[in-house]
Design a protein around this motif. Structure first.
Motif, PDB file in Angstrom:
ATOM      1  N   ASP A  41     -42.914  40.790 -34.011  1.00 33.12           N
ATOM      2  CA  ASP A  41     -43.173  39.514 -34.679  1.00 33.12           C
ATOM      3  C   ASP A  41     -42.729  38.305 -33.842  1.00 33.12           C
ATOM      4  O   ASP A  41     -42.584  37.203 -34.372  1.00 33.12           O
ATOM      5  N   ALA A  42     -42.534  38.513 -32.549  1.00 35.74           N
ATOM      6  CA  ALA A  42     -42.149  37.390 -31.673  1.00 35.74           C
ATOM      7  C   ALA A  42     -43.258  36.342 -31.675  1.00 35.74           C
ATOM      8  O   ALA A  42     -44.450  36.675 -31.767  1.00 35.74           O
ATOM      9  N   PRO A  43     -42.908  35.055 -31.580  1.00 35.07           N
ATOM     10  CA  PRO A  43     -43.939  34.009 -31.543  1.00 35.07           C
ATOM     11  C   PRO A  43     -44.909  34.232 -30.390  1.00 35.07           C
ATOM     12  O   PRO A  43     -44.528  34.699 -29.312  1.00 35.07           O
ATOM     13  N   ARG A  44     -46.167  33.895 -30.617  1.00 35.29           N
ATOM     14  CA  ARG A  44     -47.213  34.066 -29.606  1.00 35.29           C
ATOM     15  C   ARG A  44     -47.484  32.720 -28.920  1.00 35.29           C
ATOM     16  O   ARG A  44     -47.707  31.724 -29.602  1.00 35.29           O
ATOM     17  N   ALA A  45     -47.463  32.725 -27.604  1.00 34.32           N
ATOM     18  CA  ALA A  45     -47.596  31.470 -26.856  1.00 34.32           C
ATOM     19  C   ALA A  45     -48.910  31.411 -26.095  1.00 34.32           C
ATOM     20  O   ALA A  45     -49.344  32.393 -25.487  1.00 34.32           O
ATOM     21  N   LEU A  46     -49.532  30.239 -26.138  1.00 31.58           N
ATOM     22  CA  LEU A  46     -50.689  29.936 -25.299  1.00 31.58           C
ATOM     23  C   LEU A  46     -50.221  28.961 -24.232  1.00 31.58           C
ATOM     24  O   LEU A  46     -49.610  27.934 -24.534  1.00 31.58           O
ATOM     25  N   LEU A  47     -50.498  29.274 -22.970  1.00 28.86           N
ATOM     26  CA  LEU A  47     -50.103  28.403 -21.871  1.00 28.86           C
ATOM     27  C   LEU A  47     -51.293  27.545 -21.449  1.00 28.86           C
ATOM     28  O   LEU A  47     -52.420  28.037 -21.336  1.00 28.86           O
TER      29      LEU A  47
END
Length: 529
Positions: free
Chosen positions: A33-39
């Motif tokens: 459930d770790a936050p999902r990042a868009l770079l």
């Protein structure tokens, strides 16, 4: 996820590749459930002074890991000017924002000037992130919507953007936005036939008796097959006041008769609408047309008016004949694939009388003609396209795409799981509910109810997602209310073409996924600009 940035002549060094692999390995060990990042990586021109996209990407991977995020994508927009192209219009980042928003929780960028150059663009992105519950953060600048200081900086920037914009325009936009949520009349000029009055419950729209009488007279004249040009001549001769003062013209009368507001509905002009573009119906949260006044015409009468106006157009009445080409990017040439355009020629007879004739012809006619036929009745062709589209697609329901968050259902699932665990432990041997008679029975029943509720929750509803909802309106009703211009826009969006194969042969080409293409996707940024 690795890219060589070949367009700039750059390659990842062995050391950079190794570091990236290590960062990805560590990310794989993060909780599910770790936050999902868009770079977001952007570069306009590579010089000795600029920071290479490879360095930006590596820095952002480190930044994401430091924040406990798993990287789910990298939007690489190279040779793109931040001054000319805002984030939501860039090829890769814009696609993530408009189509893949449910797939990420945080948007990370390297530095302010790598992301935006206009403070108003940053302000809009901050507002979008708040609306869609996303975190925006910069590696090199103190912008982070997930921290108190970063939130303060964002607030300051947003304040500067508001100062930069015209204060009057902002207030008006806010009023218009509020007006679309209430049945009170907050702002704007009512359509012909209504007037606004002050009531104990606020300003409301009521019927203007004299103007309603005029509109019903017009309706009667249309039923007697009188043209708009003829009707306006009679109105002017009788000195009936026109909406904007001066004289009545077929064009302003038609714009009134085309407006769904005559059914007592809230309507709105599309952003950046052209002068001839039709008003659109505003729908409430339940997907129903918002009623703000008593109707001047019933739904059946309004539909009949649209049919009569369309028939006038098909028959080429002088009051409704359009000088511009219709269905551009829809009516195509079967020989070369170019658009068909309307071409008008005016000739002067020996008597001095001028006569104008129009034809549809392929765009290649003025370049290298492909041999495609020219068609002598443009309005007849447009009517054929409209009728064919209505026959093929008219019964499809209008579907809107909405963004739905899963946080509320996810919180309920977590609560249920913890409660179920509590009761299961209590009912186990040695537990507080074990062998306790009535208490045991009550605990068992509660456990069953909790289990049933948990099972009934769709796992997908615990995630951010797009939802597709019908608003109970068919495209036949949609196009009847909003006219041919809306049909043109929808057909272009769906990639539907009407291909002219010969003088007497044409074919309507409909993509297999037409229902998905026709889905109405609200453009957050377009509505704000």
């Amino acid at each position: 996820m690795l890219t060589d940035y070949g367009i700039l002549g750059l390659e990842w060094s062995p050391g950079e590749r190794k570091e990236l692999e290590e960062l990805q390995r560590r990310m794989a060990e993060l909780p599910p459930d770790a936050p999902r990042a868009l770079l977001s990586v952007r570069l306009s021109v590579l010089t000795e002074e600029t920071t290479s996209p490879i360095r930006q990407e590596l820095d952002l991977f480190r930044f994401a890991l430091l924040r406990g995020c798993r990287v789910v994508g990298v939007a690489r927009d190279l040779n793109v000017s931040a001054t000319k192209v805002p984030p939501w219009k860039r090829r890769e980042l814009g696609h993530w924002i408009s189509e893949r928003a449910p797939e990420f929780d945080q948007m990370l960028f390297w530095k302010m000037d790598r992301f935006v150059r206009r403070i108003s663009d940053l302000h809009l992105m901050i507002e979008w992130c708040k609306e869609y519950d996303k975190i925006l953060a910069a590696y090199k600048d103190p912008i982070d919507l997930d921290s108190a200081y970063g939130e303060m900086m964002a607030t300051m920037i947003a304040g500067m953007a508001r100062i930069e914009a015209a204060n009057t325009g902002i207030r008006l936009e806010s009023l218009w936005k509020y007006a679309r949520t209430t049945d009170r009349w907050v702002i704007g000029k009512p359509v012909y036939g209504y007037k606004s009055i002050e009531t104990p419950k606020g300003r409301r729209l009521v019927l203007d008796t004299d103007k309603v009488r005029v509109l019903h007279w017009v309706f009667g004249m249309l039923q007697r097959k009188r043209s708009l040009h003829n009707i306006t001549k009679i109105l002017n001769r009788a000195q009936v006041p026109a909406p904007q003062g001066g004289k009545w013209y077929a064009r302003n009368l038609q714009s009134i008769l085309n407006n769904p507001a005559l059914r007592g509905l809230r309507t709105v002009r599309p952003p950046n609408a052209k002068s001839k573009e039709l008003s659109r119906i505003v729908y409430d949260r339940e997907g129903r047309p918002m009623t703000v006044a008593p109707p001047i015409f019933t739904d059946e009468q309004f539909a009949a008016i649209q049919d009569m106006l369309n028939r006038n157009s098909k028959h080429g009445s002088s009051s409704t004949r359009s000088k511009k080409s219709r269905f551009l990017d829809v009516i195509k040439c079967g020989n070369c694939g170019e658009n068909y355009y309307k071409h008008s020629t005016t000739r002067t007879r020996a008597s001095g009388e001028k006569r104008t004739s129009s034809r549809l012809r392929c765009a290649s006619f003025t370049k290298t003609p492909c041999g495609a036929p020219s068609l002598p009745d443009p309005d007849g062709v447009y009517a054929t396209v409209s009728d064919t589209v209505l026959e093929q697609l008219g019964d499809f329901e209008v579907v809107h795409r909405q963004y739905s968050r899963g946080a509320e259902n996810l919180a309920r699932v977590t609560e249920l799981q913890e409660t179920i665990k509590h009761y299961m432990e209590g009912l186990a041997p040695g537990g507080m509910y074990h062998n306790a008679g009535f208490v045991t029975k009550q605990a068992s029943e509660t456990l069953q109810k909790m289990g049933a509720e948990l099972e009934a929750i769709d796992p997908e509803s615990t995630k951010d997602r797009w939802e597709y909802k019908s608003i109970g309106v068919t495209y036949r009703q949609h196009w009847t209310a909003l006219g041919m211009a809306q049909m043109e826009e929808d057909l272009r969006r769906a990639g539907i073409t009407f291909v002219i194969q010969g003088v007497d042969h044409a074919e309507l080409l409909i993509p297999e996924d037409v229902k998905q293409r026709l889905v109405v996707k609200d453009d957050y940024f377009k509505s704000k600009l």
